[in-house]
Design a protein around this motif. Structure first.
Motif, PDB file in Angstrom:
ATOM      1  N   TRP A   1      22.127  26.658  61.640  1.00  0.00           N
ATOM      2  CA  TRP A   1      21.057  26.594  62.643  1.00  0.00           C
ATOM      3  C   TRP A   1      20.410  25.213  62.677  1.00  0.00           C
ATOM      4  N   GLY A   2      20.436  24.491  61.561  1.00  0.00           N
ATOM      5  CA  GLY A   2      19.960  23.111  61.588  1.00  0.00           C
ATOM      6  C   GLY A   2      20.833  22.237  62.466  1.00  0.00           C
ATOM      7  N   LEU A   3      22.149  22.488  62.416  1.00  0.00           N
ATOM      8  CA  LEU A   3      23.075  21.737  63.262  1.00  0.00           C
ATOM      9  C   LEU A   3      22.875  22.090  64.737  1.00  0.00           C
ATOM     10  N   VAL A   4      22.710  23.388  65.028  1.00  0.00           N
ATOM     11  CA  VAL A   4      22.490  23.812  66.417  1.00  0.00           C
ATOM     12  C   VAL A   4      21.202  23.199  66.969  1.00  0.00           C
ATOM     13  N   ALA A   5      20.135  23.214  66.170  1.00  0.00           N
ATOM     14  CA  ALA A   5      18.872  22.635  66.625  1.00  0.00           C
ATOM     15  C   ALA A   5      18.995  21.136  66.845  1.00  0.00           C
ATOM     16  N   SER A   6      19.808  20.473  66.007  1.00  0.00           N
ATOM     17  CA  SER A   6      19.993  19.027  66.169  1.00  0.00           C
ATOM     18  C   SER A   6      20.690  18.695  67.486  1.00  0.00           C
ATOM     19  N   PHE A   7      21.485  19.638  68.012  1.00  0.00           N
ATOM     20  CA  PHE A   7      22.134  19.402  69.306  1.00  0.00           C
ATOM     21  C   PHE A   7      21.090  19.232  70.410  1.00  0.00           C
ATOM     22  N   TRP A   8      20.045  20.086  70.376  1.00  0.00           N
ATOM     23  CA  TRP A   8      18.981  19.951  71.379  1.00  0.00           C
ATOM     24  C   TRP A   8      18.296  18.593  71.243  1.00  0.00           C
ATOM     25  N   ILE A   9      17.949  18.240  70.010  1.00  0.00           N
ATOM     26  CA  ILE A   9      17.262  16.969  69.768  1.00  0.00           C
ATOM     27  C   ILE A   9      18.151  15.798  70.162  1.00  0.00           C
ATOM     28  N   GLY A  10      19.426  15.864  69.765  1.00  0.00           N
ATOM     29  CA  GLY A  10      20.345  14.765  70.054  1.00  0.00           C
ATOM     30  C   GLY A  10      20.558  14.545  71.535  1.00  0.00           C
TER      31      GLY A  10
ATOM     32  N   GLY B   1      16.187  26.464  62.085  1.00  0.00           N
ATOM     33  CA  GLY B   1      17.007  25.311  62.417  1.00  0.00           C
ATOM     34  C   GLY B   1      16.179  24.083  62.779  1.00  0.00           C
ATOM     35  N   PHE B   2      15.152  24.281  63.610  1.00  0.00           N
ATOM     36  CA  PHE B   2      14.317  23.141  63.998  1.00  0.00           C
ATOM     37  C   PHE B   2      13.510  22.610  62.816  1.00  0.00           C
TER      38      PHE B   2
ATOM     39  N   MET C   1      24.943  13.849  61.817  1.00  0.00           N
ATOM     40  CA  MET C   1      25.343  12.510  62.233  1.00  0.00           C
ATOM     41  C   MET C   1      26.723  12.521  62.896  1.00  0.00           C
ATOM     42  N   LEU C   2      27.679  13.214  62.278  1.00  0.00           N
ATOM     43  CA  LEU C   2      29.036  13.244  62.842  1.00  0.00           C
ATOM     44  C   LEU C   2      29.045  13.928  64.207  1.00  0.00           C
ATOM     45  N   ALA C   3      28.287  15.022  64.342  1.00  0.00           N
ATOM     46  CA  ALA C   3      28.224  15.696  65.633  1.00  0.00           C
ATOM     47  C   ALA C   3      27.572  14.795  66.672  1.00  0.00           C
ATOM     48  N   GLY C   4      26.543  14.046  66.278  1.00  0.00           N
ATOM     49  CA  GLY C   4      25.901  13.123  67.205  1.00  0.00           C
ATOM     50  C   GLY C   4      26.859  12.062  67.721  1.00  0.00           C
ATOM     51  N   ILE C   5      27.723  11.583  66.841  1.00  0.00           N
ATOM     52  CA  ILE C   5      28.742  10.618  67.268  1.00  0.00           C
ATOM     53  C   ILE C   5      29.666  11.244  68.305  1.00  0.00           C
TER      54      ILE C   5
END
Length: 510
Positions: free
Chosen positions: A359-368, A10-11, A63-67
């Motif tokens: 897992w890419g989306l889950v990892a982006s949550f940590w980064i976001g 994911g990361f 992007m949508l999850a980050g919003i």
């Protein structure tokens, strides 16, 4: 070891330059619209949905999850400074955040909300990481009848657990189901309910519906509801004014823990989400506090607990959407629609067939969430400045971007007409106190429910008893029936209380 390998995968995807850029864009825009009262994540995601058609599915979802969770961070800023919630879930922050602002402690409130938001989001991501694969494995045992029953439960829960009347919620679900039937039948190829309009052969556009119901309708309503605030009404925020006292920190830890737990539970349940989690967390803190009289007068735990619940719910809301394909609220329904448009079928197979997306989306949550801390603490002054944008400039610009966005999808002016019609319809629903969110859920889940219903009936050779013979579907339908009974009892009690109140007023007048 599998979990570590999955997170490493994911990361690897989340740290790609493109995904990092879109993650930053998402959390920045989310914070921006969260700060500005009257817009919200739902309208923003609706407006930016066309942009996701030109990027890979993982990038679009990042992007949508980050919003979404960015708006959860920024929504409390206007609540604390202006007593105007940027998002519905941030309304609780007005109760104690605005009194803190009037006491000259706006900076402390803003900093502690950021800390509480990060804390709650971290707990929510941990739960999402641990339990999503397990739930996906359970979902692999589901058959068509089970999926149909689960979707029925999700729709009924979303309708009956809304803040308004459960009857109105169920009515909106039925309207959404009817609208979802418009278009071409997948199995027969026959057009249905198009009334000879060729543009409706593919059904109504999700983008046009979402932009109209949540974008245009919100602008129309906000024009009457919100007035520009004077710049003098906004306090000066400096870094020194944001430093909390030891007492503030001591009073915040356990409320943040309790709030994160409440938010994690309510976020994963269909029909609840961050708003209910925030109010529930505030009520719990007031109940367990040794000094309940402090609440409403600037209690720091009245700010941190709802904020941690709000952001934990925003993260765990992805659990049923990604693993079962059942959105818990309207924002998750748009996320589900974006995945379907991108050619990715959400559900138990997503974790197995598209691990890079999940897992890419889950990892982006940590980064976001790390990016949000970086954005919120040093740039509080900029967010305060953004509150000075006049709404007479902001709202026409929003309408322009809505029209450009929906036209760019199919290059069809008919979609712009649909946006305007749904916008007027959405504003009428607001006036009549009907919530449009259950309608969107019904619109998106309707075709999926029909598909699983037909498949179940084909496998059982037309025997409807298959829905009660399978243990999973029978249990889910029983829960649906209990929800409907509970909703009817609650409605009857509410009507009885109103009648008794009216009778008491009449007796006093007599």
């Amino acid at each position: 070891m599998d979990l570590i390998a999955n997170l490493a995968l994911g990361f690897e995807h989340a740290f790609s330059p493109t995904n990092l850029l879109y993650c930053f864009i998402g959390v920045f825009l989310g914070t921006f619209v969260g700060v500005l009262p009257g817009i919200g994540a739902l309208a923003t995601i609706s407006m930016l949905l066309p942009l996701t058609f030109h990027v890979p599915p993982t990038t679009a979802l990042v992007m949508l999850a980050g919003i979404y969770y960015g708006a959860a961070y920024g929504g409390s800023t206007a609540s604390i400074l202006l007593n105007l919630p940027g998002t519905p879930s941030a309304a609780v922050a007005c109760l104690d955040g605005y009194p803190m602002s009037k006491q000259g402690r706006a900076g402390v409130a803003l900093l502690m909300t950021t800390v509480a938001s990060f804390f709650g989001a971290t707990i929510g991501i941990i739960i999402l990481t641990l339990f999503s694969p397990v739930l996906a494995e359970v979902g692999l045992a589901f058959g068509p009848a089970d999926y149909f029953a689960m979707m029925v439960l999700g729709l009924v829960a979303a309708a009956t657990l809304t803040q308004g009347s459960p009857i109105k919620g169920i009515a909106m679900v039925l309207v959404g189901l009817c609208i979802g039937m418009v278009g071409t039948d997948v199995q027969t190829g026959q057009q249905r309910f198009t009334f000879g309009i060729p543009e409706l052969s593919d059904g109504f556009s999700l983008v046009a519906m979402a932009m109209g119901l949540f974008g245009v309708a919100e602008v129309i309503a906000s024009v009457h509801r919100i007035r520009d605030q004077r710049a003098a009404d906004r306090p000066k925020i400096t870094f020194l004014s944001m430093l909390p006292t030891r007492d503030d920190v001591r009073r915040s830890w356990f409320p943040m823990l309790r709030g994160s737990g409440i938010g994690s539970i309510f976020g994963a349940l269909p029909g609840t989400g961050p708003t209910i989690a925030s109010f529930m967390s505030y009520a719990v803190e007031k109940r367990v506090s040794r000094e309940p009289s402090r609440f409403g007068k600037g209690a720091i735990e009245g700010v941190t607990a709802p904020e941690s619940a709000n952001n934990a719910a925003a993260q765990t809301g992805f659990i049923p959407t990604l693993t079962l394909g059942i959105p818990g609220d309207a924002v998750m329904a748009l996320m589900l629609g974006a995945m379907i448009i991108a050619g990715v079928q959400p559900g138990p197979r997503l974790v197995v067939e598209h691990p890079e997306i999940f897992w890419g989306l889950v990892a982006s949550f940590w980064i976001g969430n790390v990016l949000l801390v970086i954005l919120n603490i040093p740039l509080v002054g900029i967010w305060v400045k953004m509150l000075q944008i006049p709404y007479r400039i902001l709202y026409p610009a929003i309408l322009l971007f809505i029209c450009i966005g929906v036209f760019s999808v199919n290059n069809n002016t008919f979609d712009i007409l649909m946006v305007m019609m749904f916008g007027i319809f959405g504003y009428v629903l607001m006036l009549l106190r009907f919530e449009p969110a259950p309608m969107v859920l019904g619109f998106i889940l309707g075709p999926l429910m029909e598909e699983h219903l037909r498949r179940a009936m084909l496998l059982s050779r037309g025997d409807p008893a298959v829905f009660v013979q399978r243990p999973i579907s029978a249990t889910l339908l029983a829960l649906t029936a209990l929800l409907l009974i509970w909703a009817m009892i609650s409605l009857l009690r509410s009507n009885g209380a109103k009648q008794r109140g009216a009778a008491a007023v009449a007796n006093e007048a007599a």
